[in-house]
Each structure stands twice: as C-alpha cells, then as structure tokens.
Design a protein around this motif. Structure first.
Motif, mmCIF file in Angstrom:
data_model
loop_
_atom_site.group_PDB
_atom_site.id
_atom_site.type_symbol
_atom_site.label_atom_id
_atom_site.label_comp_id
_atom_site.label_asym_id
_atom_site.label_seq_id
_atom_site.Cartn_x
_atom_site.Cartn_y
_atom_site.Cartn_z
ATOM 1 N N GLN A 79 0.837 -1.204 0.000
ATOM 2 C CA GLN A 79 0.000 0.000 0.000
ATOM 3 C C GLN A 79 0.867 1.247 0.000
ATOM 4 O O GLN A 79 1.831 1.348 0.761
ATOM 5 C CB GLN A 79 -0.924 0.007 1.225
ATOM 6 C CG GLN A 79 -1.876 1.191 1.264
ATOM 7 C CD GLN A 79 -2.856 1.107 2.428
ATOM 8 O OE1 GLN A 79 -2.761 0.214 3.269
ATOM 9 N NE2 GLN A 79 -3.790 2.045 2.484
ATOM 10 N N THR A 82 2.837 7.387 1.187
ATOM 11 C CA THR A 82 3.115 8.808 0.987
ATOM 12 C C THR A 82 3.683 9.046 -0.404
ATOM 13 O O THR A 82 4.254 8.131 -1.024
ATOM 14 C CB THR A 82 4.093 9.348 2.050
ATOM 15 O OG1 THR A 82 4.178 10.765 1.942
ATOM 16 C CG2 THR A 82 5.488 8.775 1.868
ATOM 17 N N GLU A 83 3.509 10.272 -0.903
ATOM 18 C CA GLU A 83 4.077 10.689 -2.184
ATOM 19 C C GLU A 83 5.081 11.802 -1.917
ATOM 20 O O GLU A 83 4.800 12.727 -1.157
ATOM 21 C CB GLU A 83 2.972 11.159 -3.130
ATOM 22 C CG GLU A 83 1.936 10.076 -3.407
ATOM 23 C CD GLU A 83 0.862 10.518 -4.381
ATOM 24 O OE1 GLU A 83 1.217 11.063 -5.450
ATOM 25 O OE2 GLU A 83 -0.330 10.318 -4.083
ATOM 26 N N SER A 86 4.427 15.860 -2.652
ATOM 27 C CA SER A 86 3.004 15.696 -2.919
ATOM 28 C C SER A 86 2.719 16.082 -4.370
ATOM 29 O O SER A 86 3.500 16.816 -4.999
ATOM 30 C CB SER A 86 2.179 16.581 -1.988
ATOM 31 O OG SER A 86 2.348 17.947 -2.343
ATOM 32 N N THR A 347 2.495 9.811 -13.049
ATOM 33 C CA THR A 347 1.534 8.875 -12.464
ATOM 34 C C THR A 347 1.424 7.624 -13.323
ATOM 35 O O THR A 347 1.431 6.498 -12.807
ATOM 36 C CB THR A 347 0.154 9.550 -12.322
ATOM 37 O OG1 THR A 347 0.273 10.686 -11.460
ATOM 38 C CG2 THR A 347 -0.869 8.594 -11.745
ATOM 39 N N ARG A 351 2.777 3.553 -12.385
ATOM 40 C CA ARG A 351 1.920 2.365 -12.413
ATOM 41 C C ARG A 351 2.645 1.145 -12.986
ATOM 42 O O ARG A 351 2.218 0.012 -12.764
ATOM 43 C CB ARG A 351 0.645 2.658 -13.202
ATOM 44 C CG ARG A 351 -0.280 3.651 -12.490
ATOM 45 C CD ARG A 351 -1.652 3.699 -13.146
ATOM 46 N NE ARG A 351 -2.521 4.620 -12.411
ATOM 47 C CZ ARG A 351 -3.013 5.753 -12.905
ATOM 48 N NH1 ARG A 351 -2.719 6.109 -14.149
ATOM 49 N NH2 ARG A 351 -3.792 6.518 -12.181
ATOM 50 N N CYS A 359 -0.411 -2.935 -6.560
ATOM 51 C CA CYS A 359 -0.615 -1.791 -5.669
ATOM 52 C C CYS A 359 -1.129 -0.629 -6.502
ATOM 53 O O CYS A 359 -0.639 -0.383 -7.603
ATOM 54 C CB CYS A 359 0.710 -1.429 -5.001
ATOM 55 S SG CYS A 359 0.705 0.067 -4.024
ATOM 56 N N THR A 360 -2.136 0.064 -6.008
ATOM 57 C CA THR A 360 -2.718 1.175 -6.750
ATOM 58 C C THR A 360 -2.231 2.514 -6.203
ATOM 59 O O THR A 360 -1.898 2.635 -5.015
ATOM 60 C CB THR A 360 -4.249 1.138 -6.692
ATOM 61 O OG1 THR A 360 -4.670 1.187 -5.319
ATOM 62 C CG2 THR A 360 -4.790 -0.119 -7.345
ATOM 63 N N LEU A 361 -2.188 3.502 -7.108
ATOM 64 C CA LEU A 361 -1.791 4.850 -6.733
ATOM 65 C C LEU A 361 -3.047 5.672 -6.489
ATOM 66 O O LEU A 361 -3.988 5.622 -7.299
ATOM 67 C CB LEU A 361 -0.957 5.472 -7.851
ATOM 68 C CG LEU A 361 -0.241 6.784 -7.572
ATOM 69 C CD1 LEU A 361 0.779 6.620 -6.457
ATOM 70 C CD2 LEU A 361 0.451 7.264 -8.842
ATOM 71 N N PRO A 362 -3.125 6.412 -5.405
ATOM 72 C CA PRO A 362 -4.329 7.209 -5.141
ATOM 73 C C PRO A 362 -4.628 8.168 -6.280
ATOM 74 O O PRO A 362 -3.724 8.712 -6.911
ATOM 75 C CB PRO A 362 -3.975 7.976 -3.856
ATOM 76 C CG PRO A 362 -2.904 7.164 -3.214
ATOM 77 C CD PRO A 362 -2.122 6.543 -4.327
ATOM 78 N N ALA A 363 -5.919 8.367 -6.572
ATOM 79 C CA ALA A 363 -6.318 9.309 -7.613
ATOM 80 C C ALA A 363 -6.044 10.733 -7.146
ATOM 81 O O ALA A 363 -6.164 11.038 -5.956
ATOM 82 C CB ALA A 363 -7.803 9.148 -7.914
ATOM 83 N N HIS A 364 -5.660 11.594 -8.103
ATOM 84 C CA HIS A 364 -5.345 12.985 -7.775
ATOM 85 C C HIS A 364 -6.544 13.881 -8.074
ATOM 86 O O HIS A 364 -7.282 13.639 -8.996
ATOM 87 C CB HIS A 364 -4.138 13.464 -8.562
ATOM 88 C CG HIS A 364 -2.903 12.676 -8.230
ATOM 89 N ND1 HIS A 364 -2.058 12.194 -9.201
ATOM 90 C CD2 HIS A 364 -2.409 12.244 -7.052
ATOM 91 C CE1 HIS A 364 -1.063 11.518 -8.627
ATOM 92 N NE2 HIS A 364 -1.262 11.530 -7.335
#
Length: 364
Positions: A79, A82-83, A86, A347, A351, A359-364
C-alpha cells in the motif's frame, strides 16, 4: 538479495555473490582493463558523483532466450503511504522549471523532474519474486534486480522493468534505443490510437527527443563509425504509456572500448537528466531529494568488452527487510511543458512498478 539479475527479452544474465566490489566506476573499468575482472555486474547511480554498486561476482550464468521463472506465489499486500513530493508540490516544481526554461537569458534547455512514492508491504517482499511478477506484467521489458550493498545501501535491492536500453556492445557493434517523449495510454482503443498519433506529431515531445539524439550523436560520433540514426523517431508502447524511440546502431573504431566505457560516456542522457547535462544535474540536486539509482543504469560487461546496460527507469528501491518500497518516475520538462500533464505522465509511469506489486496509486 545477494546477487544480480538482468532479464532481457533475448537473454538473461544472472550473477551470485561478490568476490570484489566497487563503489567507483573507474575502478571497475580498470579491473577490466588489467584483466583482474572477468565480469563486472551492477548498477550506476543517477548522479555520477555518488557511489556505484558494481562487483565481480563469484559465479555467473549468461543464457540465451527470455527468463521463464518458476510458478510465482502471490505477493504480500502493498500500500502506498506517501508521495514525495506531494502532487501539488510536484506541479509547483514543474511550474517553476517551465518559467526558468522560458527565460532566454539562461542556458538550461531541458530538465527531468522526478517524484517518488513510498509503499509498505504487510510481509517481506522477495526481490526475485517481485522481478518475476514485473516480468509477467511486462513480458517485453528489461527486468532487473540488483544488490546495492556495494554502494553502502546494505541489503537494499534495486528492482525494475525498464523499456529502455542504454547501450549494448557485441564485438565491434553497438546498439541502443533511446526513449524521450511520452504520453499516457487510454483504455479505449480509438482514444489510445489518437493519443499515439498526437505524440508522434507533438512538437514539444519531438524537441525533447531530439535533445537526446543530439547528445548520443555527440558522444558516440568520436568512438563509432557507420553510426546509423534514423531521421525521426518511431512509436513504441508499454502497458501504461506511449514513447518516442529511435533505434541506433554503430561500429566501434577501437575494440578496446568496452560496454562499461560506453555506458559511462552516455550516462546520464538528457532523457533522465536534461541539457546541458551539468547544469541540469545541479538543478535536480537543488530541487529534489536524492534519486539514488533511479535514472541510473543497470548492466554487465565482460573481459572481452561485450555487455548490456539498461536505463534504470520504472524502478524502485526495496529496503533490506523487504517491507518498504520507494518507486520513482520522472518526465522531461521543456519550455512548452504543461505542469499538470507532467504530473499525469509520472503517475502513468509509476503504475509500471506499482502494478507489478498489485498496488494502486491514489487518484489525484
């Protein structure tokens, strides 16, 4: 992971253990030249001023054909936590760079801006298992796993699935296929085809690509004759993105020029750094956290000078305990860049690695 793996579509180099390690690339070059090393494997850092992770392995196997790992067990859950920086901060950095690049009074023409994500696994990740899952998802990529202990990152491993070959040398023949200029892919086939056409026609992306080709011509011209460079780029794709690519071949003037010599001469290219190189490198050092081996090079070189080096993009550093992954992605910034489009590009590139970890990257 105490070893080295580079699985390319047509061959696999595997090495085990380390008889001698080098954190300076020049020492590895010298070991090949004085015949104290039959084979060098490892990774070059993004910033050539930082320690390398090169070694003479205890044993190695170089086999033809693709890597076919045994049945792969599932990976533990991973999971993103943090990015770094940001998304908003990345957009702000790129905006600042675009303003700088539009100032005709300064010499910077392109700089690659990168960001990373930190992810945590519920249980230890095995580097070779991660590499196997990356290969399953990206069967045409150059998949690697490299122990970074020689660079002072004890027990850490660089893993990745890169589409880009920095340089291959076999006898007096050198080949490479630089990539620069990228757009994310679309799930809809018609929109995806339109995206590919847009990339091929994009002035901004073709300018970015030409910086790389000019650099390669400048670096290889003195050491090669019969250097063959097409007039324009072609399209290639990965699962996540479209790229502009140019296949290049040449013949060496001097048989003493090794694959490692060539890799050191070319790295870092404008595709991962910028142009002019020194100024771009300093700009990145001022703006970003240490990239480590992201954007560096992974490969091998034998005593005959033959070898292969790939660009360490679509990559991540796996911690010694296997519980933490830091994945990186970047994009070339030129005067015509759109900061929000550059965020989308990183982004899509992230991926590649994260998708292999499910693992997925949170949507912006």
């Amino acid at each position: 992971m105490d070893g080295f793996l580079l699985a390319q579509p047509d061959s696999v180099m595997r090495a085990y253990g380390s008889r001698v390690t080098f954190d300076e690339a020049d020492r590895a070059v010298a070991a090949l030249r004085d015949n104290t090393a039959e084979l060098i494997v490892g990774a070059l850092p993004f910033d050539p001023r930082r320690p390398a992770a090169l070694s003479v392995p205890e044993r190695a196997e170089h086999t033809a054909g693709p890597w076919r790992p045994a049945a792969l067990p599932d990976l533990p859950a991973v999971q993103v936590v943090t990015e770094i920086p940001s998304p908003a901060e990345h957009v702000a950095r790129v905006t600042k760079l675009v303003e700088q690049l539009n100032d005709s009074a300064q010499p910077l023409r392109k700089v690659v801006a990168a960001r990373s994500v930190l992810a945590e696994a519920r249980a230890a990740l095995d580097p070779e298992l991660v590499a196997g899952h990356l290969l399953t998802r990206h069967p045409h990529a150059n998949v690697f796993a490299v122990d970074l202990t020689a660079a002072g990152r004890t027990g850490a491993t660089l893993v990745g699935a890169t589409p880009e070959v920095l340089i291959t040398r076999q006898g007096d023949t050198v080949t490479l296929r630089p990539l620069a200029g990228t757009l994310p892919r679309h799930a809809d086939p018609d929109a995806d085809t339109a995206q590919a056409r847009e990339l091929l026609a994009s002035t901004k992306n073709r300018v970015e690509h030409e910086f790389v080709i000019d650099w390669i011509r400048e670096r290889l011209g003195p050491v090669c004759f019969e250097l063959s460079i097409p007039d324009g780029p072609e399209l290639i794709n990965t699962h996540e993105v479209w790229h502009l690519a140019t296949p290049i071949t040449g013949r060496l003037r001097d048989a003493a020029t090794t694959a490692l010599d060539l890799a050191l001469s070319l790295h870092p290219t404008p595709a991962v750094c910028g142009t002019p190189t020194g100024l771009a490198l300093d700009t990145i050092a001022d703006l970003e956290e240490d990239r480590g081996f992201y954007g560096g090079a992974v490969g091998w070189c034998d005593a005959n000078g033959d070898g292969a080096w790939v660009v360490a993009i679509r990559s991540a550093e796996l911690s010694a305990d296997g519980r933490t992954v830091r994945a990186y992605a970047g994009g070339g910034i030129v005067a015509a860049s759109d900061p929000h489009a550059e965020l989308d590009e990183t982004t899509a590139k992230l991926r590649t690695l994260l998708g292999g970890l499910h693992c997925t990257l949170p949507a912006h």
